[in-house]
Write a protein that holds these residues in place. Structure first.
Motif, mmCIF file in Angstrom:
data_model
loop_
_atom_site.group_PDB
_atom_site.id
_atom_site.type_symbol
_atom_site.label_atom_id
_atom_site.label_comp_id
_atom_site.label_asym_id
_atom_site.label_seq_id
_atom_site.Cartn_x
_atom_site.Cartn_y
_atom_site.Cartn_z
ATOM 1 N N THR A 134 -25.053 -27.390 -81.155
ATOM 2 C CA THR A 134 -25.742 -27.414 -82.227
ATOM 3 C C THR A 134 -27.221 -28.331 -81.666
ATOM 4 O O THR A 134 -28.511 -27.500 -82.744
ATOM 5 C CB THR A 134 -25.556 -28.106 -82.746
ATOM 6 O OG1 THR A 134 -25.060 -29.865 -82.892
ATOM 7 C CG2 THR A 134 -24.221 -27.405 -83.470
ATOM 8 N N ALA A 135 -27.618 -28.595 -80.717
ATOM 9 C CA ALA A 135 -29.209 -28.852 -80.243
ATOM 10 C C ALA A 135 -29.872 -27.682 -79.077
ATOM 11 O O ALA A 135 -30.516 -28.209 -78.601
ATOM 12 C CB ALA A 135 -29.334 -29.991 -79.500
ATOM 13 N N GLY A 136 -29.729 -26.534 -78.673
ATOM 14 C CA GLY A 136 -29.901 -26.333 -78.064
ATOM 15 C C GLY A 136 -28.421 -25.769 -76.753
ATOM 16 O O GLY A 136 -28.777 -25.057 -75.855
ATOM 17 N N GLY A 137 -28.363 -26.809 -76.861
ATOM 18 C CA GLY A 137 -27.182 -27.092 -75.680
ATOM 19 C C GLY A 137 -28.139 -26.475 -74.088
ATOM 20 O O GLY A 137 -29.705 -26.983 -74.639
ATOM 21 N N GLN A 138 -27.452 -27.201 -72.875
ATOM 22 C CA GLN A 138 -28.112 -26.554 -71.248
ATOM 23 C C GLN A 138 -29.519 -25.482 -71.455
ATOM 24 O O GLN A 138 -30.583 -25.691 -70.851
ATOM 25 C CB GLN A 138 -28.432 -27.590 -70.352
ATOM 26 C CG GLN A 138 -27.450 -28.670 -70.529
ATOM 27 C CD GLN A 138 -26.230 -29.303 -69.304
ATOM 28 O OE1 GLN A 138 -26.443 -29.329 -68.935
ATOM 29 N NE2 GLN A 138 -24.920 -28.808 -69.345
ATOM 30 N N LEU A 139 -29.069 -25.117 -71.716
ATOM 31 C CA LEU A 139 -29.277 -23.545 -71.845
ATOM 32 C C LEU A 139 -30.771 -23.555 -72.473
ATOM 33 O O LEU A 139 -31.909 -22.425 -72.421
ATOM 34 C CB LEU A 139 -28.796 -21.940 -72.535
ATOM 35 C CG LEU A 139 -28.123 -22.466 -71.115
ATOM 36 C CD1 LEU A 139 -26.928 -20.872 -71.948
ATOM 37 C CD2 LEU A 139 -28.390 -21.523 -70.073
#
Length: 400
Positions: A339-344
């Motif tokens: 939910t924070a964007g992930g590592q991607l």
């Protein structure tokens, strides 16, 4: 079954804003640990006297005795010291080890810190050793990879993960738009997270598929972009948790499974170790997959996420693409993921990339995700993945 009782909690965390280009001054690894420790203590509302345990990944300035070196540098005497080396699964592995030490009564509160790739000082007289990039493989004389894999070009990360994706396509078919949706939905989450590297830069499925092909079938926007940063948490017992300022995030269950190092030796490329790890974590926690309010799944590549959704039991094997295509993976959706964007899209700060997922679940349960907050988020599934889908750890987290 043997395992955790859920009596240790994450009481504070820190995650530095990832940077593509360094703006912070150069800093030694031990200095990074100190900075992260201070920030995590401040976040928890505790001081250094509360800490009596340290779990580390390692220190660039010391080949040995990492916990003792940090104990000395931070001025903290410890009753428990541990070094964990599980690649991208290191952070999740550190967390359950800290929780176990707390539940055993070895210590009351443990610093669990992972400095990320950083702009480090370099000596003009003793320059650092230059390393070739071999991914999960080792080019050291005597290693199996140096003799049997690297000479034949099977090295790095991109090609082996592409091999997994190609094998998946041969076995189950491959919907490129569904897989690209993982990256697009996570970018939506990053656009609601001001600290994310790609904040304010939305992408579509078509954007993902139009990005350059790096290793067929993986496009550039399906692969993590390394950056600089760092992250960590404090794991503590109930007494410490109750005097902290945050909602405690209890570590209810964990699982860990390591069955190979490189995919050459995998029994089955399409059955990853997260399957056994997740089964153990959910059984230990006494919870079901459907009880989870969000999932933070290690996402070095989109295929990693797809495989982990299946192998962790959120859908049937081979049905991951249908699952992704039919669910909203954003923070406002029916399966909130990374939910924070992930590592991607948040950024992969070296080894701290794995800690990003611990922080993601913690932030949501503490109710501190801002615009990306999942409503009434009380439970989270977190995964860590090291090597080429080889070292995997699962955590089940729960708020009060």
């Amino acid at each position: 079954m043997a395992g955790l009782r859920g009596e240790a909690a994450i009481v504070g965390f820190v995650e530095l804003s990832p940077e593509r280009k360094p703006t912070r001054p150069p800093m030694f690894t031990i200095e990074q640990y100190a900075r992260l420790a201070k920030a995590a203590l401040d976040d928890a509302g505790l001081d250094g006297s509360a800490i009596d345990g340290l779990v580390t990944h390692g220190i660039a300035e010391s080949d040995m005795f990492a916990p003792a070196t940090l104990s000395e540098y931070l001025g903290i005497a410890i009753n428990f010291g541990e070094t964990v080396d599980l690649g991208g699964a290191t952070a999740a592995g550190m967390v359950w080890r800290a929780a176990a030490a707390v539940e055993l009564g070895l210590c009351e509160a443990v610093l669990v810190m992972v400095p990320g790739a950083y702009n480090m000082p370099v000596s003009k007289h003793r320059p650092p050793k230059e390393f070739g990039y071999f991914g999960a493989s080792s080019n050291t004389y005597g290693s199996p990879q140096a003799e049997f894999e690297i000479p034949y070009g099977n090295l790095g990360q991109n090609a082996p993960y592409a091999q997994i994706a190609r094998r998946y396509a041969a076995e189950y078919g491959y919907d490129a738009r569904a897989v690209a949706k993982i990256a697009a939905d996570q970018r939506t989450n990053a656009c609601a997270t001001p600290d994310a590297v790609f904040y304010g830069q939305p992408i579509t499925i078509d954007d993902v598929l139009a990005s350059p092909m790096i290793a067929d079938p993986l496009h550039r926007l399906e692969i993590v972009m390394p950056c600089m940063g760092g992250a960590g948490v404090i794991v503590a017992n109930e007494s410490v948790a109750r005097r902290g300022r945050n909602r405690p995030v209890w570590i209810k269950g964990f699982g860990e499974h390591v069955s190979f190092k490189t995919p050459t030796y995998a029994e089955n490329l399409l059955r990853s170790p997260i399957s056994k790890a997740a089964d153990r974590a959910f059984e230990m926690a006494g919870l079901r997959r459907s009880d989870m309010d969000m999932a933070s799944i290690y996402d070095c590549y989109t295929i990693t996420v797809l495989m982990s959704i299946e192998d962790a039991g959120f859908c049937e094997k081979g049905k991951g693409m249908e699952f992704v295509a039919s669910h909203d993976l954003t923070y406002r959706g029916d399966f909130p993921l990374n939910t924070a964007g992930g590592q991607l899209s948040f950024g992969q700060a070296g080894m701290a990339g794995g800690m990003h997922h611990v922080c993601d679940g913690t932030r949501q349960i503490m109710g501190r995700a801002g615009a990306a907050q999942v409503p009434q988020c009380d439970r989270a599934f977190v995964s860590g993945n090291g090597g080429i889908m080889s070292e995997q750890v699962a955590l089940v987290l729960q708020g009060d």
